[in-house]
Motif scaffolding. Structure first.
Motif, PDB file in Angstrom:
ATOM      1  N   ARG A 148       0.834  -1.213   0.000  1.00  0.00           N
ATOM      2  CA  ARG A 148       0.000   0.000   0.000  1.00  0.00           C
ATOM      3  C   ARG A 148       0.863   1.255   0.000  1.00  0.00           C
ATOM      4  NH1 ARG A 148      -4.508  -2.369   4.254  1.00  0.00           N
ATOM      5  NH2 ARG A 148      -5.494  -3.732   2.707  1.00  0.00           N
ATOM      6  N   TRP A 200       1.088   1.214  -4.106  1.00  0.00           N
ATOM      7  CA  TRP A 200      -0.232   1.747  -4.422  1.00  0.00           C
ATOM      8  C   TRP A 200      -0.236   3.265  -4.442  1.00  0.00           C
ATOM      9  CZ3 TRP A 200      -2.719  -1.527  -6.951  1.00  0.00           C
ATOM     10  CH2 TRP A 200      -4.008  -1.244  -7.362  1.00  0.00           C
ATOM     11  N   MET A 241      -1.618   6.043  -7.221  1.00  0.00           N
ATOM     12  CA  MET A 241      -2.479   7.195  -6.932  1.00  0.00           C
ATOM     13  C   MET A 241      -1.850   8.471  -7.488  1.00  0.00           C
ATOM     14  SD  MET A 241      -5.291   6.285  -5.502  1.00  0.00           S
ATOM     15  CE  MET A 241      -6.073   5.050  -4.449  1.00  0.00           C
ATOM     16  N   VAL A 280      -7.263   4.609 -10.730  1.00  0.00           N
ATOM     17  CA  VAL A 280      -7.014   3.467  -9.865  1.00  0.00           C
ATOM     18  C   VAL A 280      -8.326   2.888  -9.353  1.00  0.00           C
ATOM     19  CG1 VAL A 280      -6.000   2.776  -7.682  1.00  0.00           C
ATOM     20  CG2 VAL A 280      -4.757   4.306  -9.221  1.00  0.00           C
TER      21      VAL A 280
END
Lengths: 200, 200
Positions: B128, B132, B136, B162
């Protein structure tokens, strides 16, 4: 409740005990949530359900048969969607139920199943055939009723609920960890699915 | 190519061998694709990369540090998106690269990582934070350029690429097994993302 099973009579056998079946299925789901797919063994299921292994194997010939039967019954109960008077209501109802399923108490079950799928072709095929096709049928029903009511055009994608809605929920569950709540479900329906279904 | 590393000089040590680092990272990714996350061990990485374990541990203190470093470098190379003259082109370019990443040769790497995440909080947090958040940032860049060009309104959701696009691709990869090809990418962009971004 004990009653003979009409679908598969077993000559000479005792009538199937449905509450026993339920207890065994429940044990399999609990073990799946607690230990992952690898951690579900027929021995552990037998211990947890206080059932004999022979009893379990008479009913389900393999671990995958038991797990898929338990999962299918569980998701069918959870994902029942009543017909409503608008496509929006039906979309919100289904995705709310799906979000409850994957995002709350039993969410770990679905995460464990999805995480096992890449390495287990038999489970992957079973999930696709037995669980995913049911979602597609639900999606088609909702879209077709929307077309019949004139809410969307006849060319609306019948897979829309699954292709977009469950995808957005699963990504949050499996990857981002962002909340899957009522506001997110309404965002999916109002901002993404309905504009797409209306073909704008 | 051998050169000293500017970012982390090690007093008294030999200069870091970047091609050796690359070989070790590559070995970790290959093992991940072949054996899953559990199957990546420092011993196996050392054997595959023909490197000493001490060499590996000097550079990466743990398996998760090595795996995340290898994954991050790999995805950054794969998911570079050049600025183009329209938001549509940038969306298609990014999602095509993402689809290539997860749907083709190296797809098993991402499937293995995602499948490990539910049971591994440390890996989940690292994915994350390190992978991730970069997605973003990419999404925000594409949407902000679209706003600047007047292609979408200023209230367009910066996470749109996303939240919708990668979700639809990952669901096909992880669950349905349906093809993730150029036609699917264009469908996502033209039928789902752009109508949503335009707020219709």
């Amino acid at each position: 409740m004990t009653r003979p099973t009409l679908a598969s009579p077993r000559p000479g056998g005792r009538p199937r005990d449905e509450s026993r079946d339920h207890t065994i299925r429940q044990a399999a789901l609990e073990l799946l949530a607690e230990h992952g797919y690898d951690g579900v063994t027929m021995d552990r299921v037998a211990t947890r359900a206080k059932a004999g292994k022979a009893t379990i194997y008479r009913r389900w010939p393999s671990k995958i048969a038991l797990v898929m039967d338990a999962l299918t019954q569980f998701t069918e109960q959870t994902l029942q969607v009543a017909e409503a008077d608008s496509m929006r209501k039906e979309l919100v109802a289904f995705l709310s139920a799906f979000a409850d399923l994957v995002g709350h108490a039993q969410g770990r079950i679905m995460a464990e199943v999805v995480s096992e799928m890449p390495r287990n072709p038999e489970l992957r095929a079973a999930v696709r055939e037995r669980m995913w096709n049911q979602r597609m049928t639900t999606s088609e029903g909702i879209v077709n009723r929307g077309i019949a009511r004139g809410e969307v055009g006849a060319s609306a994608d019948p897979n829309i609920l699954v292709e977009v809605g469950t995808a957005m929920i699963l990504q949050r569950l499996l990857i981002t960890g962002d909340p899957v709540d009522g506001a997110f479900v309404e965002h999916i329906v109002d901002d993404v699915i309905l504009p797409y279904a209306r073909g704008v």
